[in-house]
Every structure is written in structure tokens, then in C-alpha cells.
Design an enzyme around this catalytic site. Structure first.
Site, PDB file in Angstrom:
ATOM      1  N   ASP A  75      -3.080  51.439   9.245  1.00 12.94           N
ATOM      2  CA  ASP A  75      -3.118  51.400  10.718  1.00 12.94           C
ATOM      3  C   ASP A  75      -4.411  50.830  11.259  1.00 12.94           C
ATOM      4  OD1 ASP A  75      -1.247  54.505  11.183  1.00 12.94           O
ATOM      5  OD2 ASP A  75      -0.657  52.492  10.598  1.00 12.94           O
ATOM      6  N   LYS A  81      -2.177  60.714  17.559  1.00 10.71           N
ATOM      7  CA  LYS A  81      -0.722  60.508  17.793  1.00 10.71           C
ATOM      8  C   LYS A  81       0.059  60.978  16.565  1.00 10.71           C
ATOM      9  CE  LYS A  81       1.096  56.300  17.009  1.00 10.71           C
ATOM     10  NZ  LYS A  81       2.259  56.282  16.103  1.00 10.71           N
ATOM     11  N   ASN A  82      -0.437  60.617  15.368  1.00 10.49           N
ATOM     12  CA  ASN A  82       0.327  60.884  14.147  1.00 10.49           C
ATOM     13  C   ASN A  82       0.160  62.301  13.629  1.00 10.49           C
ATOM     14  OD1 ASN A  82       1.249  58.329  14.422  1.00 10.49           O
ATOM     15  ND2 ASN A  82      -0.016  57.436  12.810  1.00 10.49           N
ATOM     16  N   ARG A 116      11.235  49.858   7.290  1.00 11.94           N
ATOM     17  CA  ARG A 116      11.125  51.274   7.664  1.00 11.94           C
ATOM     18  C   ARG A 116      12.331  52.098   7.180  1.00 11.94           C
ATOM     19  NH1 ARG A 116       7.278  51.678  11.817  1.00 11.94           N
ATOM     20  NH2 ARG A 116       6.678  53.627  10.855  1.00 11.94           N
ATOM     21  N   PRO A 117      12.676  52.013   5.887  1.00 14.40           N
ATOM     22  CA  PRO A 117      13.825  52.803   5.403  1.00 14.40           C
ATOM     23  C   PRO A 117      13.527  54.302   5.432  1.00 14.40           C
ATOM     24  CG  PRO A 117      12.632  51.852   3.570  1.00 14.40           C
ATOM     25  CD  PRO A 117      12.004  51.290   4.813  1.00 14.40           C
ATOM     26  N   ILE A 118      14.553  55.131   5.265  1.00  6.50           N
ATOM     27  CA  ILE A 118      14.336  56.587   5.192  1.00  6.50           C
ATOM     28  C   ILE A 118      14.926  57.145   3.895  1.00  6.50           C
ATOM     29  CG2 ILE A 118      14.212  56.971   7.698  1.00  6.50           C
ATOM     30  CD1 ILE A 118      17.130  57.936   7.568  1.00  6.50           C
ATOM     31  N   CYS A 162       7.555  50.926  15.094  1.00  4.27           N
ATOM     32  CA  CYS A 162       6.986  49.570  15.130  1.00  4.27           C
ATOM     33  C   CYS A 162       7.736  48.653  14.165  1.00  4.27           C
ATOM     34  CB  CYS A 162       5.514  49.611  14.722  1.00  4.27           C
ATOM     35  SG  CYS A 162       4.441  50.035  16.080  1.00  4.27           S
ATOM     36  N   LEU A 202      13.589  57.841   1.079  1.00  2.00           N
ATOM     37  CA  LEU A 202      12.792  58.909   0.437  1.00  2.00           C
ATOM     38  C   LEU A 202      13.029  60.250   1.144  1.00  2.00           C
ATOM     39  CD1 LEU A 202       9.440  56.978  -0.119  1.00  2.00           C
ATOM     40  CD2 LEU A 202      11.278  57.365  -1.771  1.00  2.00           C
ATOM     41  N   ARG A 255       9.570  56.192  15.536  1.00  2.00           N
ATOM     42  CA  ARG A 255       9.796  56.571  14.138  1.00  2.00           C
ATOM     43  C   ARG A 255       9.889  58.092  14.022  1.00  2.00           C
ATOM     44  NH1 ARG A 255      11.500  54.768   9.146  1.00  2.00           N
ATOM     45  NH2 ARG A 255      10.445  55.860   7.464  1.00  2.00           N
ATOM     46  N   ARG A 288       1.986  52.831  23.301  1.00  2.00           N
ATOM     47  CA  ARG A 288       2.634  53.864  22.476  1.00  2.00           C
ATOM     48  C   ARG A 288       1.581  54.741  21.796  1.00  2.00           C
ATOM     49  NH1 ARG A 288       6.674  51.615  18.332  1.00  2.00           N
ATOM     50  NH2 ARG A 288       6.615  53.848  17.915  1.00  2.00           N
TER      51      ARG A 288
HETATM   52  C1  EPZ Z   1       3.460  57.043   9.227  1.00  3.32           C
HETATM   53  O1  EPZ Z   1       4.638  56.250   9.233  1.00  3.32           O
HETATM   54  C2  EPZ Z   1       2.718  56.681  10.514  1.00  3.32           C
HETATM   55  N1  EPZ Z   1       3.546  57.020  11.660  1.00  3.32           N
HETATM   56  C3  EPZ Z   1       2.414  55.193  10.510  1.00  3.32           C
HETATM   57  O2  EPZ Z   1       1.662  54.912  11.701  1.00  3.32           O
HETATM   58  C4  EPZ Z   1       1.548  54.862   9.291  1.00  3.32           C
HETATM   59  O3  EPZ Z   1       1.317  53.477   9.243  1.00  3.32           O
HETATM   60  C5  EPZ Z   1       2.284  55.313   8.020  1.00  3.32           C
HETATM   61  O4  EPZ Z   1       2.616  56.722   8.110  1.00  3.32           O
HETATM   62  C6  EPZ Z   1       1.435  55.102   6.764  1.00  3.32           C
HETATM   63  O5  EPZ Z   1       0.236  55.805   6.877  1.00  3.32           O
HETATM   64  C7  EPZ Z   1       3.607  58.309  12.072  1.00  3.32           C
HETATM   65  O6  EPZ Z   1       3.012  59.203  11.477  1.00  3.32           O
HETATM   66  C8  EPZ Z   1       4.427  58.577  13.302  1.00  3.32           C
HETATM   67  P1  EPZ Z   1       5.456  56.090   5.322  1.00  3.32           P
HETATM   68  P2  EPZ Z   1       5.804  56.516   8.124  1.00  3.32           P
HETATM   69  O7  EPZ Z   1       6.726  56.829   5.202  1.00  3.32           O
HETATM   70  O8  EPZ Z   1       5.931  57.972   7.882  1.00  3.32           O
HETATM   71  C9  EPZ Z   1       8.045  53.136   2.771  1.00  3.32           C
HETATM   72  C10 EPZ Z   1       1.073  53.760  13.664  1.00  3.32           C
HETATM   73  O9  EPZ Z   1       0.687  52.608  13.896  1.00  3.32           O
HETATM   74  N2  EPZ Z   1       9.093  54.150   2.892  1.00  3.32           N
HETATM   75  O10 EPZ Z   1       4.218  56.662   4.707  1.00  3.32           O
HETATM   76  O11 EPZ Z   1       6.991  55.752   8.534  1.00  3.32           O
HETATM   77  C11 EPZ Z   1       7.793  52.466   4.117  1.00  3.32           C
HETATM   78  O12 EPZ Z   1       8.714  51.419   4.342  1.00  3.32           O
HETATM   79  C12 EPZ Z   1       2.206  53.998  12.677  1.00  3.32           C
HETATM   80  O13 EPZ Z   1       0.587  54.803  14.197  1.00  3.32           O
HETATM   81  C13 EPZ Z   1      10.270  53.979   2.154  1.00  3.32           C
HETATM   82  O14 EPZ Z   1      10.421  53.003   1.422  1.00  3.32           O
HETATM   83  O15 EPZ Z   1       5.131  55.812   6.858  1.00  3.32           O
HETATM   84  C14 EPZ Z   1       6.391  51.956   3.949  1.00  3.32           C
HETATM   85  O16 EPZ Z   1       6.432  50.741   3.224  1.00  3.32           O
HETATM   86  C15 EPZ Z   1       2.735  52.707  12.076  1.00  3.32           C
HETATM   87  N3  EPZ Z   1      11.238  54.917   2.269  1.00  3.32           N
HETATM   88  C16 EPZ Z   1       5.726  53.023   3.078  1.00  3.32           C
HETATM   89  O17 EPZ Z   1       6.792  53.752   2.460  1.00  3.32           O
HETATM   90  C17 EPZ Z   1      11.097  56.028   3.071  1.00  3.32           C
HETATM   91  O18 EPZ Z   1      12.026  56.871   3.111  1.00  3.32           O
HETATM   92  C18 EPZ Z   1       4.862  54.002   3.862  1.00  3.32           C
HETATM   93  O19 EPZ Z   1       5.691  54.595   4.828  1.00  3.32           O
HETATM   94  C19 EPZ Z   1       9.909  56.177   3.804  1.00  3.32           C
HETATM   95  C20 EPZ Z   1       8.918  55.236   3.698  1.00  3.32           C
END
Ligand code: EPZ
Length: 416
Positions: free
Chosen positions: A304, A21-22, A120-122, A115, A124, A91, A396
Site C-alpha cells: 500500500d 482504515k484497514n 482480488r479472488p476470495i 480497488c 483462500l 473489499r 476511500r
Molecule cells: C488487505 O487487502 C488490505 N485491505 C489491502 O489494502 C492491502 O493491500 C492488502 O491487505 C495486503 O496488505 C483491507 O484490509 C481492507 P490479501 P486483502 O488477501 O485482504 C491474494 C488499501 O489500499 N489473495 O492479503 O484483499 C490477493 O489477490 C488496500 O488500503 C488470493 O489469491 O489482501 C493478493 O494478490 C488495497 N486469494 C494477495 O493474496 C484470496 O482468497 C494479498 O491479498 C485472498 C487473497
């Protein structure tokens, strides 16, 4: 919809996993940048993928299915606005941002969903895009982006975010500049996205390391591509065999992608053998505690799979500790496990588990994708019947989980 599970049946059989999926979701976003026809094979029937396809259609891409192959034509793509109610379903809607900025130099989209496992901020994503010259204003939850002054150079991520890495990599793919992104995530799904884009004519190197180099190109053509297997689904099936005292052969995913899970399963007493893309697991009569599990970015233990291994530890002899370092609210499934007789205490990001001989069936409620799948695993072990409600969360990222587990000897029925 819900699953009704009759516990006590051992998992015993062979299964091949769907495409990840990812990996599929960012690759679908990447197709926005492509001018030629794309054939994406082995399209998984996850609802997140269906929702991403509807976003692509909103952006003017033409999609059709030929068997399990998705045929995508992006020649008439437009930077249309993706409605809030669609963007907040997943997401991955945020990944369209980088792709639209690359191709159209502008984008207007709502904040993403995903989820409920944390804030889940953006920030970064936005900080990195601004460092590349993108002007971004935010009003009423809508992001208005202008990349007419997009430029290359060095961008450093404060944290190796998977999504931010993918978004910035896509944004830098088209143009005449060289971009270096440092402190990027190294997940296999990022390598897969880079391989997909390179097969369309991109010039991306370093994916899988902590620094990615992108040489902007004029345009991307079409390609034929099969994304990697889903390592999280593979790990879920291995744990299903472990928690039922069974055995399983899982194929279709590189075992290297979940080496950290293999290590923990071996420590718990499971016997695992690996050959090419096949991994065979035989569970011991009684699982042992694995001591300490802490989630980390790749190649550390994947967040995950945290809910799945925590569930296994509730019926492993001894005391275990789980530390969830990626998301601040990823234990919503624990109170449901406790209803089934699990002995778990959580404090902030730490869970302490005292193994019990077995769980007992109960009415439980899925709160998110991986936590929900873990309640199904608990039901496989439990004495009696378990009903898992709100399975739309699970669908999902798992296709026909009931049928898959029943084909392996479990008794799982999907009912209204
Ligand atoms: C991806 O989410 C995956 N989703 C998630 O899988 C997975 O858990 C995650 O990466 C970590 O491996 C998809 O690929 C669609 P991150 P993503 O940005 O990109 C913080 C599943 O179950 N962060 O690596 O959202 C964030 O809050 C899902 O399949 C910021 O602070 O993960 C988290 O604490 C769940 N600011 C950490 O970083 C940002 O701008 C990791 O998030 C972005 C993230």
C-alpha cells in the site's frame, strides 16, 4: 470532483494521522458478533468506513455518532442479505462473512469489490471456511453459507492473506471449539482486530505471529476501543515531505509499523528521528535512488506504499527498481506519472525508474486509492499546475487530503 495542485511548495509542519482504515473496517465487521454496546473512538471519515457502516445497518445494527466516536449496538443484528451494489463498493464487505457465520451460523452475501489492482479472488477465504466445516455454494456471484456444522481444528492458509486471516479468526471466535490457523498474515491491523475482539471477551492469542489460536466463547459483550493509527497515511505524509524537499513531524502511529519505509527513506538521504509515536523527517536537497524496493507481507515493504515510494523515486537521482509481489495490476498510476515527465518502464510486476530533476504539471486521472494519492504527491513536486481527476478513489482512504496537505504548506484545492 478533482484536486488542483500548484507544485513547488515545500511540506513543512506537523500532522497526526487518522485511525487506520484497514484496522477500522475489520473491527466494524467484528462488531456484528457483539451483543453489548461498543464505543469506537476516532472514527475516520473515509468513504469505505461510511459504506461499511451502511452494511452494518442493513444487518440490523444500530449506529450513531457522538463527536468522532461511533456508538454501535448489535443486539438486534440479523444475517440479512447485503445488496450486491453495496457489497461491491469495498473489499471489506467480505469480512462480514466470518462474523455472521460466527454469530448466526449462516450468511448470504455477494462477492466483494475493492480497488481494481488485480483479480482480488476470495479462494483462500472459502477454502479456510470450508476446512472449518462451513458449507458454501456460489450462484450468480452470491455466496450462500451454512455453518451449522462449524468445527475447530487446524486450518492452514496457502498464503498469508490479510482478509482471509481476519475472516477465519472472526468465524472461530464464537462457539466451544479450539481453532488453530497457520501461515496467517502478521499485519498490525490483524493484531488490532484480535485486541478489539479480546476486549469484548474473545480468547484469541498469537496475532502478529504466523499462528493464531482461538478458543471459542459463548458470546461477546460490548467494549470501548480506539483502533491504531494509519501507517499507510503516515508513510504517505513522510513521502510528501521527501518529494518536496521539506520537513515534517508525523504522529499518531507506531513508527515500528512502517520500519521498512523508514529504512528506504534514510537510504534516499532523508534524516529521520523517531520518538514514541512521533517521527520527524528532514529531506535532503536531492534525493538518491534507493536501488531495489520489493513489496512483501508484513513486516516487509507494504504494497500500500508502493505507489507512493515509486513516485518519489521518479525524482530521485539514479536508477531504481520496484517489484510488486502482492497484486498483479498495481501500476495503473504509472502512465499518469509519465504524462508528468516521469521516466518509468513497467513489465508485469517490475518497474524500472530513471530519476528526473523534477516533474511537470498535467491533467491526470486516479485509477485506485493509493495510486491516486501518489498522483497528488507527484503534483506537489511538479512545476506548474496538476489536476487530479476522479478523486473519489482517494477519498476511500484519505480524509480531506487537500486540507491536510494545505495545512502543511502545500497548495491543494478541491473543486467540482
Ligand atoms: C488487505 O487487502 C488490505 N485491505 C489491502 O489494502 C492491502 O493491500 C492488502 O491487505 C495486503 O496488505 C483491507 O484490509 C481492507 P490479501 P486483502 O488477501 O485482504 C491474494 C488499501 O489500499 N489473495 O492479503 O484483499 C490477493 O489477490 C488496500 O488500503 C488470493 O489469491 O489482501 C493478493 O494478490 C488495497 N486469494 C494477495 O493474496 C484470496 O482468497 C494479498 O491479498 C485472498 C487473497
Amino acid at each position: 470532483m478533482k484536486y488542483i495542485i500548484t507544485g513547488g511548495y515545500k511540506i513543512d509542519g506537523k500532522i497526526s494521522v487518522d485511525c487506520a482504515k484497514n484496522a477500522y473496517l475489520p473491527i466494524l465487521a467484528g462488531s456484528i458478533m457483539c451483543n453489548g454496546e461498543i464505543l469506537l473512538h476516532k472514527c475516520p471519515k473515509f468513504s469505505d468506513v461510511e459504506n461499511m457502516c451502511s452494511i452494518l445497518k442493513t444487518l440490523g445494527l444500530k449506529l450513531k455518532s457522538e463527536g468522532d466516536t461511533l456508538v454501535i449496538d448489535g443486539s438486534n443484528a440479523k444475517p440479512n442479505f447485503v445488496p450486491v451494489e453495496t457489497a461491491k463498493l469495498l473489499r471489506s464487505s467480505i469480512f462480514t462473512m466470518g462474523a455472521m457465520l460466527a454469530r448466526f451460523r449462516r450468511a448470504r452475501l455477494a462477492y466483494p469489490g475493492g480497488c481494481d489492482i488485480g483479480l482480488r479472488p476470495i479462494n483462500l477465504h472459502l477454502k479456510g471456511l470450508r476446512a472449518m466445516g462451513v458449507k458454501i455454494t456460489e450462484n450468480h456471484g452470491i455466496l450462500n453459507c451454512d455453518a451449522s456444522n462449524l468445527h475447530g481444528g487446524r486450518v492452514v492458509l496457502d498464503f498469508p492473506s490479510v482478509g482471509a486471516t481476519e475472516n477465519l479468526m472472526m468465524c472461530a471466535t464464537l462457539g466451544h471449539e479450539h481453532t488453530t490457523i497457520l501461515n496467517v498474515a502478521r499485519e498490525p491491523e490483524i493484531v488490532d482486530l484480535a485486541n478489539f475482539l479480546n476486549s469484548c471477551g474473545a480468547k484469541i492469542s498469537g496475532a502478529g505471529t504466523s499462528t493464531i489460536e482461538i478458543e471459542g466463547v459463548e458470546k461477546l459483550g460490548g467494549t470501548e476501543y480506539t483502533p491504531i493509527g494509519d501507517r499507510i497515511i503516515a508513510g504517505t505524509y513522510l513521502i510528501a515531505a521527501a518529494i518536496t524537499g521539506g520537513r515534517i513531524e508525523v504522529s499518531g502511529c507506531n513508527p515500528q509499523f512502517f520500519a521498512s519505509l523508514i529504512d528506504k527513506l534514510q537510504y534516499s538521504g532523508c534524516v529521520l528521528t523517531v520518538k514514541d509515536d512521533k517521527i520527524y523527517l528532514r529531506s535532503p536537497k536531492i534525493l538518491k535512488s534507493v536501488g531495489f524496493v520489493e513489496t512483501a507481507t508484513y513486516p516487509g515493504f507494504p504494497t500500500d506504499l508502493q505507489a507512493q515510494i515509486l513516485t518519489m523515486l521518479t525524482v530521485s537521482r539514479g536508477c531504481s527498481v520496484v517489484q510488486e509481489n502482492l497484486f498483479e495490476s498495481r501500476y495503473k498510476f504509472v502512465p499518469e506519472l509519465i504524462k508528468m515527465g516521469a521516466n518509468v518502464i513497467t513489465r508485469e510486476r517490475t518497474a524500472i525508474i530513471e530519476g528526473v530533476p523534477y516533474l511537470s504539471g498535467a491533467e491526470v486521472y486516479a485509477k485506485d486509492l493509493r495510486g491516486g494519492a501518489s498522483l497528488v504527491l507527484a503534483g506537489l513536486n511538479a512545476h506548474g499546475y496538476t489536476t487530479v481527476h476522479d478523486i473519489m478513489h482517494i477519498e476511500r482512504g484519505y480524509c480531506d487530503l487537500d486540507k491536510a496537505l494545505s495545512s502543511l504548506g502545500a497548495c491543494v484545492k478541491k473543486v467540482d
